[in-house]
Write an enzyme that holds these catalytic residues in place. Structure first.
Site, mmCIF file in Angstrom:
data_model
loop_
_atom_site.group_PDB
_atom_site.id
_atom_site.type_symbol
_atom_site.label_atom_id
_atom_site.label_comp_id
_atom_site.label_asym_id
_atom_site.label_seq_id
_atom_site.Cartn_x
_atom_site.Cartn_y
_atom_site.Cartn_z
ATOM 1 N N TYR A 90 0.826 -1.217 0.000
ATOM 2 C CA TYR A 90 0.000 0.000 0.000
ATOM 3 C C TYR A 90 0.860 1.268 0.000
ATOM 4 O O TYR A 90 0.346 2.360 -0.258
ATOM 5 C CB TYR A 90 -0.922 0.048 1.223
ATOM 6 C CG TYR A 90 -1.935 -1.063 1.344
ATOM 7 C CD1 TYR A 90 -2.137 -1.990 0.320
ATOM 8 C CD2 TYR A 90 -2.692 -1.197 2.505
ATOM 9 C CE1 TYR A 90 -3.057 -3.015 0.461
ATOM 10 C CE2 TYR A 90 -3.622 -2.218 2.642
ATOM 11 C CZ TYR A 90 -3.795 -3.128 1.627
ATOM 12 O OH TYR A 90 -4.716 -4.138 1.775
ATOM 13 N N HIS A 112 0.377 -11.854 2.063
ATOM 14 C CA HIS A 112 -0.654 -11.158 1.298
ATOM 15 C C HIS A 112 -1.347 -12.050 0.258
ATOM 16 O O HIS A 112 -2.559 -11.947 0.063
ATOM 17 C CB HIS A 112 -0.033 -9.930 0.629
ATOM 18 C CG HIS A 112 -0.983 -8.801 0.432
ATOM 19 N ND1 HIS A 112 -0.607 -7.487 0.524
ATOM 20 C CD2 HIS A 112 -2.312 -8.774 0.156
ATOM 21 C CE1 HIS A 112 -1.662 -6.695 0.301
ATOM 22 N NE2 HIS A 112 -2.687 -7.466 0.075
#
Length: 265
Positions: A48, A99
């Protein structure tokens, strides 16, 4: 605010705030706003590119913090987490997630083994995964004997992942929903959602978030304005009845996936 008990004995707030697509330059202000309103869980990730801002917003708080190991660092999980900790300005995170399994790399089992070591070393208090399918969960559990505390997956009324959820329930894994309102693509205008919202005098987003909470899922809707953050938080006070839940359950679709298919990453 409700807490969920993880399979490692720790607890985690059920409702949190997601920070995907919040720029680093804005993350500190947004996170602080959310904490001031009452959020106690903040979810970020290395990919991010906002961990520094998230960390600034968290300074001086005791909020549950999640970050994630990106795919290209599966062979170097300790260094990756060290980099995240430095950006966040903390000695440890509450939850570290892998992730994606990225099975084509053939590294996710070794990465999970490394994450177990990071938990044992105290750099993360709990460990889990994101976007794992039952086949991936079987592989890491069989290799290490350690079951993830959490699997964070795409889950919303039009993509309910019932097979995955059943696996989680059978093995004591908390289901955590990302894109819980389906990235807003038509879901908040759905006739059934609007009808339920009108019935309770609430927003459509609150109805969808309350559905996740009723199902026992952890949920991390993303918002950046004080209005939307406050609206999301108020979903905890909304009680859906059996008819409401059944109507939303019936919205599941085979073609409802919005994000990538886990084996493709």
């Amino acid at each position: 605010m409700t807490d969920l008990t993880l399979n490692d004995g720790r607890t985690m707030p059920q409702l949190g705030m997601g920070t995907w697509q919040i720029p680093d330059s804005q993350a500190a202000a947004v996170v602080r706003k959310g904490i001031d309103l009452g959020f106690r869980l903040v979810d970020t990730a290395a990919i991010y590119n906002n961990e520094r801002g998230v960390g600034e917003g968290l300074k001086g708080t005791a909020v549950f913090l999640t970050t994630k190991l990106w795919n290209d660092r599966q062979g170097d999980a300790e260094a990756a987490l060290d980099e995240s900790l430095a950006l966040l300005g903390v000695d440890a995170v509450d939850l570290y997630l892998m992730h994606w399994p990225s099975p084509a790399q053939g590294r996710y089992v070794d990465a999970w083994r490394a994450m177990v070591g990071l938990r044992d070393a105290g750099k993360t208090r709990s460990i889990g995964v994101s976007n794992f399918l039952p086949e991936h969960l079987d592989a890491i559990r069989e290799a290490t004997g350690v079951t993830p505390a959490v699997n964070q997956i795409e889950l919303h009324p039009t993509f309910q992942q019932r097979e995955n959820v059943a696996y989680h329930q059978a093995h004591g894994i908390v289901t955590q929903s990302w894109s819980p309102i389906g990235q807003g693509k038509g879901l908040l205008d759905d006739a059934d959602i609007v009808r339920i919202a009108d019935k309770h005098g609430r927003s459509a987003a609150q109805v969808v978030i309350a559905w996740h909470l009723t199902k026992g899922y952890s949920v991390i809707p993303k918002a950046s304005s004080a209005e939307h953050l406050s609206d999301n938080l108020a979903a905890e006070d909304l009680t859906l009845d059996d008819e409401d839940v059944a109507a939303i359950d019936a919205m599941d679709r085979e073609d409802g996936r919005l994000g990538p298919e886990p084996n493709s990453m």
